[in-house]
Design an enzyme around this catalytic site. Structure first.
Site, PDB file in Angstrom:
ATOM      1  N   HIS A  71       0.670  -1.386  -0.046  1.00  0.00           N
ATOM      2  CA  HIS A  71       0.032  -0.079   0.015  1.00  0.00           C
ATOM      3  C   HIS A  71       0.878   1.372   0.059  1.00  0.00           C
ATOM      4  O   HIS A  71       0.584   2.166  -0.822  1.00  0.00           O
ATOM      5  CB  HIS A  71      -0.939  -0.080   1.160  1.00  0.00           C
ATOM      6  CG  HIS A  71      -1.705   1.401   1.404  1.00  0.00           C
ATOM      7  ND1 HIS A  71      -2.533   1.788   0.524  1.00  0.00           N
ATOM      8  CD2 HIS A  71      -1.599   2.104   2.210  1.00  0.00           C
ATOM      9  CE1 HIS A  71      -2.996   2.899   0.972  1.00  0.00           C
ATOM     10  NE2 HIS A  71      -2.426   3.349   1.958  1.00  0.00           N
ATOM     11  N   GLU A  81     -11.005   1.955   3.109  1.00  0.00           N
ATOM     12  CA  GLU A  81      -9.833   1.226   3.340  1.00  0.00           C
ATOM     13  C   GLU A  81      -9.815   0.201   3.938  1.00  0.00           C
ATOM     14  O   GLU A  81     -10.555  -0.044   5.074  1.00  0.00           O
ATOM     15  CB  GLU A  81      -8.662   2.113   4.151  1.00  0.00           C
ATOM     16  CG  GLU A  81      -8.346   3.332   3.190  1.00  0.00           C
ATOM     17  CD  GLU A  81      -7.247   4.332   3.771  1.00  0.00           C
ATOM     18  OE1 GLU A  81      -6.612   4.872   2.775  1.00  0.00           O
ATOM     19  OE2 GLU A  81      -6.993   4.099   5.106  1.00  0.00           O
TER      20      GLU A  81
END
Lengths: 440, 440
Positions: A157, A223
């Site tokens: 990420h 997320e």
């Protein structure tokens, strides 16, 4: 050889096998195939039925077990937990009792519901007081969160974001491989699964040559994260060592750190995310204990740079949990948009907690910290729309033919997760939340 | 013409003059010259004496007034506040009652202690239950802080930091003049004045060509700030408008946002300050109500760029409060190292709160936010060692001959502040804290 796991710890009571994890146990409560909640799970949450007061529960299969009733009826009297800790509207009082007590309570629940144990099984009156069908249970935010911290601990990420917004050749910033980067988040706006959230209003600057504008967020994102719930704290000035940290972590939940990317982009330099995040974060209602996840530990990712001693962890740092992300358009069917795994973490929960407290920062029972977005190595395993659609350049086409670059009003975003090994599945249920239109 | 101020508000009860601010009032309690606490102040705090339970108090001169006793004896019965809200160990229950009640309580206290009022003055038995000398009072953290947010709202401070660490020609980042930049801080480590703090340990990288190291912070700093205590909140999804915001703010304290500059420098990119800040923040024990500060409002600084309507405030945004920073070396005398003023703010408290909630972020009674470092326009009015000594290049020489670039172990750092106009002085007392050696 028994597959019951054990904890490495400096405390004697922690080095014993965890009875409730015994894979050979079966329950007299029905557990459907592929249930997230076999007798080996025994997560904790807060529930009510029919307008009664919120109180502590666990779940086996599709049956919610009222721990306040179980305690009142005397079944938990030898666990070290006073009956009234299960009657409050949050788990905080239970969390403060510490790991030996959590473990004793979970072991005792496992005993009570073990197939051959008739003490509750054969008492219809008590069963009527203790058991409810899951569909009749209203679930609540399980803890009063004192402080909430969000980390940024998935290398994929951080690399994706660095590649998109900074420099692909130097996607990771210099500190990233040396410490788990984290920042403080907003505790007040953490909500339980099922709570819809309005699209936030805010200030953005879509055209860098023009003044900023005010309006609804255009780049509404989710997320995929896991949240950690602290069971005990230490006072100001005292640190929690990396190899004792797992004794202070009660359990783990699914966590959706909703993000307004356009608001975030304009506001976040130099002091970090603020209004782009604090309009809401959603957690799953059942906290799966760290104990229940011990059998699913796997080695940490290889260190790409040496780390300082205070971050060097003896036990396996990662946990193998399959994660999936689904979108359900309004009135439509849910479909998977990403499959990831909790194992794609570079920093472990224990490293995060050791780092968080190394300067003497105090933590308390009920505090939370989250993993940061969990992205896997392939594009179908990314943990946000930002990455899945690569800044809007690769839209996702849903089965109904509609496209998504970010979330639309009416969309419900769902995270699910479970660990599975040797026929035992420890699941997290889900966290879902619907995007409502902005309030103008 | 009366100098009693009035609030501009859409609520009728808010538009009345604030009786307790009447500059002509005098108290039958002795008020020494230059006291921070004349009868026009009436701040709120939590105190105890001789091991009794912490409870609510105010102060006039050097006399602490036990509001739980005053309420128990019936003196506050017409204020709308139940007596038991003053018996708890934090002000949170009182704060939740709202501005009309805070104002009624403050007005009633002003009446009771007004020179000509004999109801308590002439009752020795009641006075013995209500009054204590300030030196005998132990003061506590006055609120349970749910969430804490730190802003960055002094243009001179942001300019100084931008000049030192980035580009003097573009010291302010593009967003700075358009919105009050803020970030979430740590609520758990906010402590009351008088609490010593250990120098934090942490990871830093003193040599950019070498790996990071672990050890005690070398660049230990303070930050001169004011803290705002929220009196009421709104639920998730609802915003607080800039012109109603002052109804939601209970009061103001002195606030020292201790900072570990070397830890901060290494960790803070890209998500903001974390361990460089969260080892402790100190606040003064008496919360001065926003009502008491109304007479000292002055116009906001001139806007250097137009601001969006949601930030446009009708009433005067700044408050004229003289601030001073003092160092007291261990065993030595205190001396002033900076004189500043609360008026050196570009963004007001009301603008901060409106911005904070514009996306629907919920706030609660007892939440705090802080101004960020308050620096004036001249080098002797800067609000941190970082700026006063300009990154260590201009050390301060104390009277004992010793030099400071940052704080040394044993130093006590003191912040003081008071507003003064037309012979009325509304003071904040002080916030102090001693730097203890790191725990290795």
């Amino acid at each position: 050889m028994s597959r019951v796991s054990s904890l490495t710890s400096n405390k004697n009571h922690m080095s014993q096998a965890i009875k409730a994890n015994d894979p050979n146990r079966r329950s007299w409560v029905d557990v459907p195939a592929n249930s997230d909640f076999p007798i080996q799970n025994i997560p904790f949450g807060i529930f009510s039925t029919d307008g009664t007061a919120p109180r502590t529960a666990t779940i086996i299969g599709d049956t919610v077990i009222d721990l306040s009733a179980l305690a009142r009826l005397g079944y938990l009297s030898d666990t070290g937990a006073a009956a009234d800790v299960f009657s409050t509207s949050t788990l905080n009082a239970f969390l403060e009792l510490g790991k030996a007590t959590w473990r004793a309570v979970r072991d005792r629940i496992s005993d009570i519901f073990e197939a051959d144990n008739g003490e509750l099984r054969d008492n219809s009156d008590h069963k009527a007081q203790v058991l409810s069908p899951a569909h009749a249970a209203q679930m609540y935010l399980p803890v009063q969160v004192g402080d909430y911290t969000d980390f940024y601990a998935s290398k994929e990420h951080a690399t994706n974001v660095g590649t998109m917004f900074r420099d692909p050749a130097n996607a990771l910033l210099p500190n990233w491989l040396h410490l788990p980067v984290g920042y403080h988040g907003r505790a007040s706006s953490i909500v339980v699964s099922g709570t819809p959230l309005h699209r936030p209003m805010g200030q953005t600057r879509p055209d860098p040559e023009q003044p900023p504008v005010f309006g609804p967020c255009r780049l509404f994102d989710f997320e995929l994260e896991m949240g950690y719930v602290l069971g005990q704290g230490k006072p100001l000035g005292h640190r929690i060592g990396v190899n004792e940290a797992s004794d202070y972590i009660f359990g783990v939940t699914l966590f959706n750190d909703w993000s307004a990317r356009d608001i975030q982009k304009w506001e976040y330099v130099p002091l970090g995310p603020f209004l782009g995040k604090n309009f809401g974060s959603s957690m799953s209602p059942w906290i799966v204990t760290l104990d229940a996840l011990e059998p699913f530990r796997i080695p940490a990712q290889e260190r790409l740079k040496p780390i300082l001693p205070y971050l060097q962890q003896e036990k396996d740092g990662n946990i193998d949990v399959n994660l999936s992300v689904l979108i359900q358009p309004e009135g439509g069917e849910e479909e998977v948009i990403s499959r990831s795994n909790f194992k794609y973490m570079y920093w472990s929960a224990e490293q995060m907690l050791a780092h968080h407290t190394v300067n003497g920062c105090n933590v308390k029972a009920g505090d939370m910290f989250a993993s940061g977005t969990i992205s896997g190595p392939t594009p179908d395993s990314y943990g946000s729309m930002l990455e899945l659609c690569w800044r809007g350049t690769k839209p996702i086409t849903l089965k109904d033919g509609s496209e998504r670059k970010f979330l639309k009003d009416g969309d419900t975003l769902i995270l699910r997760g479970h660990a599975e090994k040797d026929g035992i599945r420890i699941g997290f249920g889900e966290v879902n939340g619907q995007v409502l239109p902005a309030i103008q």
